[in-house]
Enzyme design. Structure first.
Site, PDB file in Angstrom:
ATOM      1  N   ALA A  86      -4.850  16.186  28.600  1.00  0.00           N
ATOM      2  CA  ALA A  86      -4.736  15.382  27.381  1.00  0.00           C
ATOM      3  C   ALA A  86      -5.831  15.801  26.411  1.00  0.00           C
ATOM      4  O   ALA A  86      -6.861  16.361  26.817  1.00  0.00           O
ATOM      5  CB  ALA A  86      -4.869  13.899  27.729  1.00  0.00           C
ATOM      6  N   GLY A  93      -4.199  16.089  32.628  1.00  0.00           N
ATOM      7  CA  GLY A  93      -2.795  15.960  32.220  1.00  0.00           C
ATOM      8  C   GLY A  93      -2.048  17.276  32.305  1.00  0.00           C
ATOM      9  O   GLY A  93      -0.822  17.289  32.416  1.00  0.00           O
ATOM     10  N   GLU A 132      -0.847  17.232  35.716  1.00  0.00           N
ATOM     11  CA  GLU A 132       0.175  16.174  35.781  1.00  0.00           C
ATOM     12  C   GLU A 132       1.486  16.673  35.187  1.00  0.00           C
ATOM     13  O   GLU A 132       2.558  16.344  35.679  1.00  0.00           O
ATOM     14  CB  GLU A 132      -0.317  14.924  35.054  1.00  0.00           C
ATOM     15  CG  GLU A 132      -1.442  14.212  35.800  1.00  0.00           C
ATOM     16  CD  GLU A 132      -1.957  13.015  35.041  1.00  0.00           C
ATOM     17  OE1 GLU A 132      -2.514  13.208  33.934  1.00  0.00           O
ATOM     18  OE2 GLU A 132      -1.813  11.888  35.523  1.00  0.00           O
ATOM     19  N   GLU A 167     -10.169  13.994  35.458  1.00  0.00           N
ATOM     20  CA  GLU A 167     -10.371  12.783  34.657  1.00  0.00           C
ATOM     21  C   GLU A 167     -11.609  11.997  35.065  1.00  0.00           C
ATOM     22  O   GLU A 167     -12.284  11.400  34.231  1.00  0.00           O
ATOM     23  CB  GLU A 167      -9.140  11.878  34.758  1.00  0.00           C
ATOM     24  CG  GLU A 167      -7.901  12.418  34.068  1.00  0.00           C
ATOM     25  CD  GLU A 167      -7.082  13.348  34.946  1.00  0.00           C
ATOM     26  OE1 GLU A 167      -7.565  13.804  35.996  1.00  0.00           O
ATOM     27  OE2 GLU A 167      -5.936  13.640  34.544  1.00  0.00           O
TER      28      GLU A 167
HETATM   29  N1  T1G Z   1      -9.163  18.089  24.937  1.00  0.00           N
HETATM   30  C1  T1G Z   1      -9.671  18.479  23.734  1.00  0.00           C
HETATM   31  N2  T1G Z   1     -10.449  19.579  23.558  1.00  0.00           N
HETATM   32  C2  T1G Z   1     -10.726  20.300  24.660  1.00  0.00           C
HETATM   33  C3  T1G Z   1     -10.239  19.964  25.942  1.00  0.00           C
HETATM   34  C4  T1G Z   1      -9.424  18.803  26.056  1.00  0.00           C
HETATM   35  N3  T1G Z   1      -8.883  18.408  27.222  1.00  0.00           N
HETATM   36  N4  T1G Z   1     -10.712  20.882  26.830  1.00  0.00           N
HETATM   37  C5  T1G Z   1     -11.442  21.754  26.115  1.00  0.00           C
HETATM   38  N5  T1G Z   1     -11.457  21.415  24.821  1.00  0.00           N
HETATM   39  C6  T1G Z   1     -12.109  22.135  23.727  1.00  0.00           C
HETATM   40  C7  T1G Z   1     -13.623  22.109  23.848  1.00  0.00           C
HETATM   41  O1  T1G Z   1     -14.131  20.917  23.295  1.00  0.00           O
HETATM   42  C8  T1G Z   1     -14.004  23.336  23.059  1.00  0.00           C
HETATM   43  O2  T1G Z   1     -13.884  22.987  21.691  1.00  0.00           O
HETATM   44  C9  T1G Z   1     -12.867  24.318  23.362  1.00  0.00           C
HETATM   45  O3  T1G Z   1     -11.759  23.514  23.826  1.00  0.00           O
HETATM   46  C10 T1G Z   1     -13.229  25.307  24.448  1.00  0.00           C
HETATM   47  O4  T1G Z   1     -13.687  24.517  25.569  1.00  0.00           O
HETATM   48  C11 T1G Z   1      -3.759  11.689  30.779  1.00  0.00           C
HETATM   49  C12 T1G Z   1      -6.424  11.359  30.673  1.00  0.00           C
HETATM   50  C13 T1G Z   1     -10.924  23.659  29.901  1.00  0.00           C
HETATM   51  C14 T1G Z   1     -12.611  24.276  31.640  1.00  0.00           C
HETATM   52  O5  T1G Z   1     -11.220  17.230  31.747  1.00  0.00           O
HETATM   53  O6  T1G Z   1     -13.252  21.292  31.424  1.00  0.00           O
HETATM   54  O7  T1G Z   1      -5.907  14.813  30.863  1.00  0.00           O
HETATM   55  O8  T1G Z   1     -16.302  23.302  21.089  1.00  0.00           O
HETATM   56  O9  T1G Z   1     -16.029  25.339  25.307  1.00  0.00           O
HETATM   57  O10 T1G Z   1     -16.221  26.613  28.842  1.00  0.00           O
HETATM   58  O11 T1G Z   1      -4.409  12.020  32.993  1.00  0.00           O
HETATM   59  O12 T1G Z   1     -13.167  22.796  28.298  1.00  0.00           O
HETATM   60  O13 T1G Z   1     -14.638  25.139  20.706  1.00  0.00           O
HETATM   61  O14 T1G Z   1     -14.549  23.022  19.294  1.00  0.00           O
HETATM   62  O15 T1G Z   1     -15.324  23.905  27.296  1.00  0.00           O
HETATM   63  O16 T1G Z   1     -14.009  27.914  28.780  1.00  0.00           O
HETATM   64  C15 T1G Z   1      -8.693  16.204  31.412  1.00  0.00           C
HETATM   65  C16 T1G Z   1     -11.876  19.371  29.952  1.00  0.00           C
HETATM   66  C17 T1G Z   1      -8.580  15.453  30.133  1.00  0.00           C
HETATM   67  C18 T1G Z   1     -10.693  19.365  30.926  1.00  0.00           C
HETATM   68  C19 T1G Z   1     -12.677  25.267  29.336  1.00  0.00           C
HETATM   69  N6  T1G Z   1      -9.105  17.565  31.149  1.00  0.00           N
HETATM   70  N7  T1G Z   1     -12.186  20.710  29.502  1.00  0.00           N
HETATM   71  O17 T1G Z   1     -14.084  25.509  29.452  1.00  0.00           O
HETATM   72  O18 T1G Z   1     -14.505  26.273  27.056  1.00  0.00           O
HETATM   73  S1  T1G Z   1      -8.192  13.765  30.400  1.00  0.00           S
HETATM   74  C20 T1G Z   1     -10.377  17.960  31.307  1.00  0.00           C
HETATM   75  C21 T1G Z   1     -12.902  21.564  30.298  1.00  0.00           C
HETATM   76  C22 T1G Z   1      -6.565  13.819  30.898  1.00  0.00           C
HETATM   77  C23 T1G Z   1      -4.558  12.555  31.681  1.00  0.00           C
HETATM   78  C24 T1G Z   1      -6.026  12.523  31.433  1.00  0.00           C
HETATM   79  C25 T1G Z   1     -13.254  22.884  29.695  1.00  0.00           C
HETATM   80  C26 T1G Z   1     -12.347  24.003  30.172  1.00  0.00           C
HETATM   81  P1  T1G Z   1     -14.913  23.648  20.615  1.00  0.00           P
HETATM   82  P2  T1G Z   1     -15.008  24.958  26.319  1.00  0.00           P
HETATM   83  P3  T1G Z   1     -14.761  26.658  28.562  1.00  0.00           P
END
Ligand code: T1G
Length: 703
Positions: A63, A104, A107, A127
């Site tokens: 998400a 997500g 998911e 999450e």
């Molecule tokens: N949403 C929005 N922006 C995201 C994002 C996300 N899920 N993941 C990464 N970004 C942006 C980040 O802010 C950065 O932006 C750019 O992408 C590159 O990321 C309903 C509720 C994927 C392993 O927890 O762990 O799904 O700074 O610099 O080091 O059940 O990002 O360039 O403007 O980190 O290669 C669950 C979180 C969400 C994954 C990549 N997902 N992201 O790492 O690059 S909750 C997560 C990460 C959810 C559902 C639930 C890492 C990465 P900018 P980065 P990276």
């Protein structure tokens, strides 16, 4: 089809590519495009099966975290609703997982009937790291795929697993021969499914997810794991969601999951953890340093000083395959240091984290030497010798003599003036501070101290190499204590003073660990060494010359040779790993209080909380005002990753914002008044704090 989705039908297959840079975050626009594409494919009679894949390789990072806390998060088509619809399509859906499928994103794959991953793909339900739980069916579909216990462990860990483990668990049906072949093999898989008349979804592997578990499994799981969760809400909500998966039909379980998710999403703890997520990415951005600046090549490291810190620093580089010369002028210290490294690695082997081969490979990257001449080919040298300016200056002069031009000269100091140290050599532009935290091979934080003369490419290279060794680099200006230890001073000062005024070290520590800090002040000082903090004060006596009453207890312990854990006695008594209170500390405090004419009294926990934390926060705001810290969120990262401040409180600055800046200011003014001369001296509100409150600001920023 809009560019968020690549859509084509080929040979009876609908190929739907997610195409929202950079990570296919499933925001409202991508959800809408995705559901439209799937409905189109479902209605197309020429389509026998559907393949979902990442158009740029990466499947999806879940998400869109930016949507949380906004209406967009639940805007239609919602993610749970979208995935439920996908799961009802009467044709096989194959998820082709490239690179990453997180939250997500996984998911989404679970809502498909079939999953194939590239060999290097990593996946997980992350999450929990954001104070959330999977809110789009993960807590209901995953247990039915891999069983309740495996699902619970994976969701609560928040960790990423590799493709092989995912296949072993039953998350992946297949692993492609390569990333390049993933889509082709997904196509072949889809054709097989069509040819054999496979159902849109295979029968559930675990129709009753807890069928092999004892009835009281979840209750016992909670009892066993709850102490480690401290006050964190999300793990408890995950357990409730898993309970629903074990007791309720899917549809009711999904409703329950959504209720629990909304509770987590609205919580302060999740807001704090989302703040930390973005803070870590913001910390990489350094004003006046172009992202494209050419980095210096770092292929060989030298570490000067084979003590505990130097060895820990050296391990970080050996861990990632970078050769390290570990140097000390004393042969016994050097040999002891190398032996300590080997012992540390052997411990990892015992814990199953490393293999014996990996240990050997890392030890072969470590080269011990007594001679500066052996450092001539180093690209980065880090000194971690004792905290005395004259000794560090000697080291730098020797390095200048033996090291090649362009080598980066880094000091680990956090208490000495690095500009002064840089002035020792003729290449101050190559000098920078790299402040590691003990134990250096474990703690994520590295404070990168930029001096007046430090060249931009040296700063950029330091940030990059810190990331390469898995650290979290935070930029600091040059000042005694940088960011973390500068704030530790008032935090520890109030703790010491409160013990003089009638509290005990255990009471003070209990208030702080009650806030979920990993350690209280006194147990932390005992761990780091009372002798170390004494030397740090020695190096900076001028700053506290006007009143050293608060540290007299620590000075006394130093004089008595009570250095903390290392000597078996400090603020506590130590026998092995057990720590007990020492009544002698109270006697000592009473005696010192008499000498200093400090009135002793019963101290309330709230006073301990306010005096320790608000003086620390006040100092952090000063650092921001002075430009030592670039932003308040950097300060949060320093305290979370260097001092164990709970991430689910967001760090001290975020915590202060939640409590209210006016509250912080009023409490500081209160103690300034009631503490008389001591209060007048030490409870001076930061000018920026007064400006922020006067301006009615809720966020800590420079104005
Ligand atoms: N949403 C929005 N922006 C995201 C994002 C996300 N899920 N993941 C990464 N970004 C942006 C980040 O802010 C950065 O932006 C750019 O992408 C590159 O990321 C309903 C509720 C994927 C392993 O927890 O762990 O799904 O700074 O610099 O080091 O059940 O990002 O360039 O403007 O980190 O290669 C669950 C979180 C969400 C994954 C990549 N997902 N992201 O790492 O690059 S909750 C997560 C990460 C959810 C559902 C639930 C890492 C990465 P900018 P980065 P990276």
């Amino acid at each position: 089809m809009c560019d968020l989705i690549h859509y084509r039908v080929e040979d009876g297959l609908a190929l739907i590519g997610l195409n929202r840079a950079p990570v296919n975050a499933l925001d409202q626009s991508l959800r809408a495009a995705l559901i439209n594409a799937c409905e189109r494919a479902a209605a197309d009679i020429t389509v026998g099966a559907i393949i979902l894949y990442g158009a740029q390789g990466l499947f999806s990072a879940g998400a869109d975290i930016k949507e949380f806390g906004t209406e967009a998060c639940f805007a239609e088509p919602s993610l749970p609703g979208t995935l439920t619809r996908l799961s009802e399509i009467h044709k096989p859906l194959v998820a082709a997982l490239g690179t990453l499928a997180l939250g997500g994103g996984l998911e989404l794959a679970l809502a498909c009937g079939y999953r194939i991953g590239e060999p290097g793909a990593r996946m997980g339900l992350s999450e929990i790291n954001l104070g959330l739980l999977p809110g789009a069916g993960g807590t209901q579909r995953l247990p039915r795929l891999i069983g309740a216990e495996s699902a619970l462990n994976l969701i609560l860990s928040g960790e990423q697993i590799d493709a092989e483990r995912a296949r072993m668990l039953g998350i992946l049906d297949r692993i492609a021969t390569s990333a390049e072949q993933l889509l082709d093999e997904a196509r072949a898989y889809a054709h097989e499914l069509i040819d054999c008349g496979a159902p849109a979804r295979p029968a559930e592997a675990w129709p009753n997810p807890a069928e092999d578990l004892p009835d009281d499994f979840l209750a016992r799981y909670r009892v066993e794991h709850e102490p480690r969760w401290k006050s964190r809400l999300a793990p408890r909500l995950v357990l409730s969601a898993l309970e629903a998966a074990c007791l309720l039909p899917m549809e009711e379980g999904l409703v329950r999951e959504l209720t629990l998710f909304k509770q987590a999403e609205a919580s302060r703890q999740s807001r704090a953890l989302r703040h930390v997520f973005f803070a870590e990415r913001e910390a990489r951005r350094i004003p006046q340093i172009e992202a494209a600046v050419a980095l210096r090549k770092i292929n060989k490291i030298a570490v000067i000083g084979a003590g505990t810190l130097g060895c820990g620093i050296a391990m970080n580089f050996a861990d990632v395959g970078i050769p390290v010369a570990l140097m000390d002028l004393d042969g016994r210290t050097l040999n002891r240091g190398l032996e300590r490294v080997r012992e540390n690695y052997q411990l990892s082997v015992k814990r199953g984290k490393l293999s014996a081969v990996q240990v050997q490979q890392r030890m072969e990257l470590l080269f011990g030497t007594l001679d500066y001449a052996d450092l001539s080919d180093a690209d980065l040298v880090i000194e971690a010798v004792c905290e005395k300016m004259e000794i560090k200056q000697q080291v730098f002069l020797s390095l200048e003599k033996f090291c090649k031009p362009g080598v980066i000269l880094a000091t680990n100091t956090s208490s000495l003036d690095i500009d002064a140290l840089a002035a020792t050599v003729s290449r101050p532009q190559d000098v920078i501070g790299l402040h590691f935290f003990t134990p250096a091979n474990v703690m994520r934080l590295v404070e990168i101290v930029r001096c007046q003369a430090t060249a931009p490419d040296v700063v950029a290279t330091a940030m990059d190499i810190a990331g390469r060794i898995g650290k979290l680099p935070v930029i600091s200006g040059n000042g005694a204590g940088s960011i973390g230890n500068r704030m530790l001073e008032p935090y520890a000062r109030e703790a010491h003073r409160l013990v003089l005024e009638g509290a005990t070290p255990a009471q003070v520590d209990a208030v702080l660990t009650g806030l979920d800090l990993n350690m209280g002040v006194f147990s932390m000082l005992d761990l780091a060494g009372i002798d170390v903090s004494f030397l740090m004060r020695e190096a900076n006596r001028a700053a506290i010359a006007h009143d050293q009453s608060y540290c007299c207890l620590a000075e006394e312990l130093y004089a008595l040779g009570r250095y903390g854990q290392k000597s078996g006695r400090g603020f506590y008594l130590y026998e092995g790993r057990s720590r007990t209170e020492d009544k002698e500390i109270v006697t000592l405090a009473e005696q010192l209080a008499r000498e200093l004419n400090v009135t002793r009294r019963c101290i309330e926990d709230l006073e301990i909380h306010d005096r320790c934390l608000f003086t620390m926060i006040n100092e952090g705001i000063r650092l921001l005002d002075e430009g030592i810290a670039l932003r308040a969120s950097d300060i949060d990262l320093v305290w979370i990753n260097g001092y164990g401040f709970p991430a689910h409180l967001g760090g001290p600055m975020h915590y202060a914002e939640q409590l209210g800046l006016d509250t912080v200011l009023n409490r500081i003014l209160h103690y300034r008044h009631v503490q008389g001369e001591y209060g007048e001296m030490w409870f001076r509100p930061a000018a920026l704090l007064e400006r922020l409150v006067a301006a009615g600001k809720c966020r800590i920023e420079k104005i």
